[in-house]
Design a protein around this motif. Structure first.
Motif: not given
Length: 403
Positions: A38-39, A47-48, A74-75, A130-132
């Motif tokens: 996420r972010g 690109g990610a 959550l975005g 999952e990672f923020p």
């Protein structure tokens, strides 16, 4: 060897090609496999993917890594996963135990190969890791590497009742247990307690506690680099009181899988903690033989805290636990014990007899039953895996309790 602790009684019962053509966008919830990050920096899928694989030193995997970008409640997020054809070729049925052999990875002598195995097995995850943030993903991979490297060096003296630690680092209180002495580095204290190549001695405690020390050491080494303030809090905590058993699980670990939705039985990521249950009710009553807590080292091997140079394969661990039932006896006090000397030749005979070995594995490589349940259908394979929580400033969910 046994572990010397009743695992479930001290915890709450657990729940129980052209790469650009692989980009999709999803406005709904993320699918649940591979790696999910996420972010705000994840909005551009291509690109990610490039950023993630570059940070993980795995950019050459890009043609095999699918990517999806989107947003939910959550975005924004990006999810990366290994293509189905590569999973089938490299780890059919999510059996990651042969991955290193298939890809000729030398994770023991080449640290980069160990990191590669961790990244690949995460990308194969049947449930999303999952990672923020990208930083949390990098820390998670490094923690797993640290854990594997520490577990490879950890050796205990086998004793079902004795407990000791290096006296220059640790002190014991009957109410608090073992705490580190003021001014002693937590990293140094954990290293000396578990690694005889550093301390020159073997210390006695359970394999369950050893897994806690190995995990804590791996986390502390990463905090030294990425979150010194949290490391100082850990240092202060262990000077006052340790966090252990069920509380350790709640504070430091995430758990993936459940009794209702088990992970594939041969799916392991280096740095996972898992439990092999003794499915025989009678011998499981012997102290220390309820099951075996281990760390997955990668390369198809699980740690052996009693014999450093003899890590377990899944086959050997299953066959050993199966034969515990044949070593059951009562000592002079009427307590149940297991005679491991008696069963050693039985283990070797079964391993060397293909038909008998397969018969035993057909029983033992089933999923375990819930705590307190023993049936002929129950095996020793756990349905879940445990691994470290997030640790970076601003996104860490590793929250220490009050002292």
């Amino acid at each position: 060897m046994a572990c010397g602790i009743l695992p479930r009684s001290i915890q709450q019962q657990r729940h129980e090609t052209n790469s650009t053509m692989n980009v999709t966008h999803n406005q709904g919830g993320p699918a649940t496999r591979g790696i999910l990050v996420r972010g705000r920096e994840t909005g551009d899928a291509s690109g990610a993917r490039h950023a993630v694989l570059t940070l993980l030193d795995a950019l050459d995997l890009a043609p095999h890594v699918r990517v999806e970008a989107g947003a939910d409640a959550l975005g924004p997020f990006v999810r990366l996963w290994l293509s189905d054809d590569r999973v089938q070729a490299w780890a059919p049925a999510h059996d990651t135990l042969q991955l290193c052999q298939t890809l000729a990875l030398d994770t023991l002598n080449q640290p980069g190969d160990l990191m590669r195995e961790i990244v690949l097995t995460l990308l194969m995850g049947p449930v999303a890791f999952e990672f923020p943030s990208l930083d949390e993903l990098v820390s998670a991979v490094r923690i797993r590497r640290n854990i594997v490297q520490a577990a490879r060096k950890t050796t205990l003296a086998f004793h079902t009742r004795a407990l000791d630690r290096p006296l220059d680092c640790w002190t014991y209180d009957e109410d608090r247990g073992f705490t580190i002495r003021p001014g002693v580095s937590l990293i140094a204290a954990l290293t000396k307690a578990t690694q005889p190549e550093v301390s020159g001695s073997l210390y006695s405690f359970s394999c369950y506690r050893a897994t806690e020390y190995v995990i804590l050491l791996g986390i502390a080494q990463e905090l030294q680099q990425s979150n010194p303030a949290l490391l100082q809090q850990l240092q202060t905590m262990w000077t006052a009181r340790p966090i252990a058993s069920g509380e350790f699980h709640e504070v430091f670990l995430r758990e993936q899988g459940s009794m209702e939705e088990p992970l594939p039985p041969r799916y392991f990521v280096p740095g996972d903690r898992t439990w092999f249950r003794n499915p025989d009710e009678a011998s499981a009553d012997a102290s220390g033989f309820e099951g075996s807590w281990v760390m997955y080292l990668g390369g198809g091997l699980f740690c052996n805290f009693w014999k450093l140079d003899q890590p377990y394969t899944l086959t050997r661990k299953c066959v050993e636990i199966y034969h515990w039932r044949h070593g059951l006896y009562r000592d002079d006090n009427g307590d149940e014990r297991i005679d491991e000397v008696r069963i050693e030749p039985l283990i070797e005979a079964s391993l060397n007899d293909p038909a008998e070995r397969q018969r035993i594995l057909a029983v033992m490589e089933r999923y375990r039953e819930p705590r307190g349940v023993y049936t002929e259908a129950g095996g020793c394979i756990d349905t879940t895996r445990e691994f470290a929580r997030w640790v970076r400033p601003g996104t860490a969910d590793l929250v220490l309790p009050a002292q």
